[in-house]
Design a protein around this motif. Structure first.
Motif, PDB file in Angstrom:
ATOM      1  N   LEU A  57     -13.952   4.168  -3.135  1.00 23.77           N
ATOM      2  CA  LEU A  57     -12.787   3.324  -3.352  1.00 23.77           C
ATOM      3  C   LEU A  57     -12.216   2.960  -1.992  1.00 23.77           C
ATOM      4  CD1 LEU A  57     -10.716   4.964  -6.255  1.00 23.77           C
ATOM      5  CD2 LEU A  57     -11.861   2.746  -6.314  1.00 23.77           C
ATOM      6  N   ARG A  58     -11.547   1.830  -1.953  1.00 29.31           N
ATOM      7  CA  ARG A  58     -10.850   1.427  -0.737  1.00 29.31           C
ATOM      8  C   ARG A  58      -9.388   1.190  -1.076  1.00 29.31           C
ATOM      9  NH1 ARG A  58     -10.780  -4.184   2.644  1.00 29.31           N
ATOM     10  NH2 ARG A  58     -10.648  -3.320   4.760  1.00 29.31           N
ATOM     11  N   LEU A  59      -8.528   1.995  -0.501  1.00 35.55           N
ATOM     12  CA  LEU A  59      -7.098   1.831  -0.684  1.00 35.55           C
ATOM     13  C   LEU A  59      -6.550   0.908   0.404  1.00 35.55           C
ATOM     14  CD1 LEU A  59      -5.964   5.479  -1.478  1.00 35.55           C
ATOM     15  CD2 LEU A  59      -6.856   3.724  -3.020  1.00 35.55           C
ATOM     16  N   SER A  60      -5.557   0.123   0.028  1.00 36.12           N
ATOM     17  CA  SER A  60      -4.881  -0.752   0.968  1.00 36.12           C
ATOM     18  C   SER A  60      -3.392  -0.452   0.952  1.00 36.12           C
ATOM     19  CB  SER A  60      -5.102  -2.222   0.590  1.00 36.12           C
ATOM     20  OG  SER A  60      -6.465  -2.565   0.626  1.00 36.12           O
ATOM     21  N   CYS A  61      -2.760  -0.670   2.075  1.00 34.50           N
ATOM     22  CA  CYS A  61      -1.317  -0.492   2.191  1.00 34.50           C
ATOM     23  C   CYS A  61      -0.768  -1.705   2.926  1.00 34.50           C
ATOM     24  CB  CYS A  61      -0.989   0.783   2.942  1.00 34.50           C
ATOM     25  SG  CYS A  61       0.764   1.023   3.291  1.00 34.50           S
ATOM     26  N   ALA A  62       0.056  -2.470   2.233  1.00 34.84           N
ATOM     27  CA  ALA A  62       0.672  -3.657   2.820  1.00 34.84           C
ATOM     28  C   ALA A  62       2.068  -3.292   3.312  1.00 34.84           C
ATOM     29  CB  ALA A  62       0.751  -4.772   1.791  1.00 34.84           C
ATOM     30  N   ALA A  63       2.341  -3.623   4.550  1.00 35.21           N
ATOM     31  CA  ALA A  63       3.623  -3.268   5.152  1.00 35.21           C
ATOM     32  C   ALA A  63       4.427  -4.513   5.490  1.00 35.21           C
ATOM     33  CB  ALA A  63       3.396  -2.450   6.413  1.00 35.21           C
ATOM     34  N   SER A  64       5.700  -4.424   5.267  1.00 37.07           N
ATOM     35  CA  SER A  64       6.604  -5.505   5.680  1.00 37.07           C
ATOM     36  C   SER A  64       7.393  -5.034   6.894  1.00 37.07           C
ATOM     37  CB  SER A  64       7.563  -5.867   4.551  1.00 37.07           C
ATOM     38  OG  SER A  64       8.414  -4.771   4.274  1.00 37.07           O
ATOM     39  N   GLY A  65       7.879  -5.963   7.674  1.00 32.53           N
ATOM     40  CA  GLY A  65       8.661  -5.580   8.841  1.00 32.53           C
ATOM     41  C   GLY A  65       7.965  -5.979  10.119  1.00 32.53           C
ATOM     42  N   ARG A  66       8.722  -6.526  11.045  1.00 29.45           N
ATOM     43  CA  ARG A  66       8.141  -7.039  12.274  1.00 29.45           C
ATOM     44  C   ARG A  66       7.692  -5.948  13.216  1.00 29.45           C
ATOM     45  NH1 ARG A  66      12.824 -10.924  14.219  1.00 29.45           N
ATOM     46  NH2 ARG A  66      14.036  -9.182  13.390  1.00 29.45           N
ATOM     47  N   THR A  67       8.141  -4.700  12.991  1.00 30.41           N
ATOM     48  CA  THR A  67       7.805  -3.628  13.912  1.00 30.41           C
ATOM     49  C   THR A  67       6.629  -2.792  13.434  1.00 30.41           C
ATOM     50  OG1 THR A  67       9.417  -2.188  12.829  1.00 30.41           O
ATOM     51  CG2 THR A  67      10.162  -3.466  14.749  1.00 30.41           C
ATOM     52  N   PHE A  68       5.880  -3.278  12.463  1.00 29.37           N
ATOM     53  CA  PHE A  68       4.769  -2.510  11.898  1.00 29.37           C
ATOM     54  C   PHE A  68       3.828  -2.022  12.980  1.00 29.37           C
ATOM     55  CE2 PHE A  68       1.462  -1.222   9.112  1.00 29.37           C
ATOM     56  CZ  PHE A  68       0.282  -1.668   9.668  1.00 29.37           C
ATOM     57  N   SER A  69       3.497  -2.872  13.945  1.00 26.13           N
ATOM     58  CA  SER A  69       2.489  -2.524  14.946  1.00 26.13           C
ATOM     59  C   SER A  69       2.930  -1.416  15.877  1.00 26.13           C
ATOM     60  CB  SER A  69       2.104  -3.765  15.749  1.00 26.13           C
ATOM     61  OG  SER A  69       3.225  -4.260  16.456  1.00 26.13           O
ATOM     62  N   THR A  70       4.191  -1.034  15.835  1.00 21.81           N
ATOM     63  CA  THR A  70       4.679   0.037  16.704  1.00 21.81           C
ATOM     64  C   THR A  70       4.744   1.383  15.989  1.00 21.81           C
ATOM     65  OG1 THR A  70       7.005  -0.339  16.151  1.00 21.81           O
ATOM     66  CG2 THR A  70       6.078  -1.632  17.965  1.00 21.81           C
ATOM     67  N   TYR A  71       4.355   1.422  14.725  1.00 20.89           N
ATOM     68  CA  TYR A  71       4.423   2.646  13.939  1.00 20.89           C
ATOM     69  C   TYR A  71       3.041   3.290  13.788  1.00 20.89           C
ATOM     70  CZ  TYR A  71       9.213   1.820  12.342  1.00 20.89           C
ATOM     71  OH  TYR A  71      10.565   1.646  12.289  1.00 20.89           O
ATOM     72  N   ASN A  72       3.018   4.615  13.872  1.00 23.58           N
ATOM     73  CA  ASN A  72       1.836   5.348  13.422  1.00 23.58           C
ATOM     74  C   ASN A  72       1.789   5.261  11.899  1.00 23.58           C
ATOM     75  OD1 ASN A  72       1.338   6.223  16.090  1.00 23.58           O
ATOM     76  ND2 ASN A  72       2.752   7.935  15.801  1.00 23.58           N
ATOM     77  N   MET A  73       0.594   5.253  11.346  1.00 23.84           N
ATOM     78  CA  MET A  73       0.434   5.145   9.906  1.00 23.84           C
ATOM     79  C   MET A  73      -0.371   6.323   9.387  1.00 23.84           C
ATOM     80  SD  MET A  73       2.079   2.415   9.169  1.00 23.84           S
ATOM     81  CE  MET A  73       1.604   2.310   7.444  1.00 23.84           C
TER      82      MET A  73
END
Length: 125
Positions: A18-34
């Motif tokens: 299976l492949r899970l996806s997570c869609a994120a909103s917010g302009r600072t997404f690229s600065t967060y660890n996931m």
């Protein structure tokens, strides 16, 4: 503020993928660890995988290392979890999370500020 929405869960036979996806909103997404965590009924939330905000460093829980792969696309504000060779023990609700604490603490739930609502993964034997 970051909002996270998981998708891609479902029912699969043991040995499947299976492949899970997570869609994120917010302009600072690229600065967060996931991170991805999972929780089975009656059990504590368990660390699955994490990816640093730069995307260059990943970390896996012992039970999934070698079978799961985490990745991210900062241009699309997306995080993925490719799950192969699934086992009945992988059955759980899977959660996506984002956080700004040091990546050395990526396995801790306390390192994450935002969580998705979860997606159910069920692996039949």
């Amino acid at each position: 503020q970051v909002q996270l929405v998981e998708s891609g869960g479902g029912l699969v036979q043991a040995g499947g993928s299976l492949r899970l996806s997570c869609a994120a909103s917010g302009r600072t997404f690229s600065t967060y660890n996931m991170g991805w965590f999972r929780q089975a009924p009656g059990k504590e939330r368990e660390f699955v995988a994490a990816i640093r905000w730069t995307g260059g460093i990943v970390y896996y829980g012992d039970s999934v290392r070698g079978r799961f792969t985490i990745s991210r696309d900062n241009a699309k504000n997306m995080v993925y979890l490719q799950m192969n060779s699934l086992e009945p023990e992988d059955t759980a609700v899977y959660y996506c999370a984002s956080g700004s604490k040091g990546f050395e603490f990526a396995a801790r739930t306390s390192s994450y500020d935002y969580w998705g609502q979860g997606t159910q993964v069920t692996v039949s034997s």
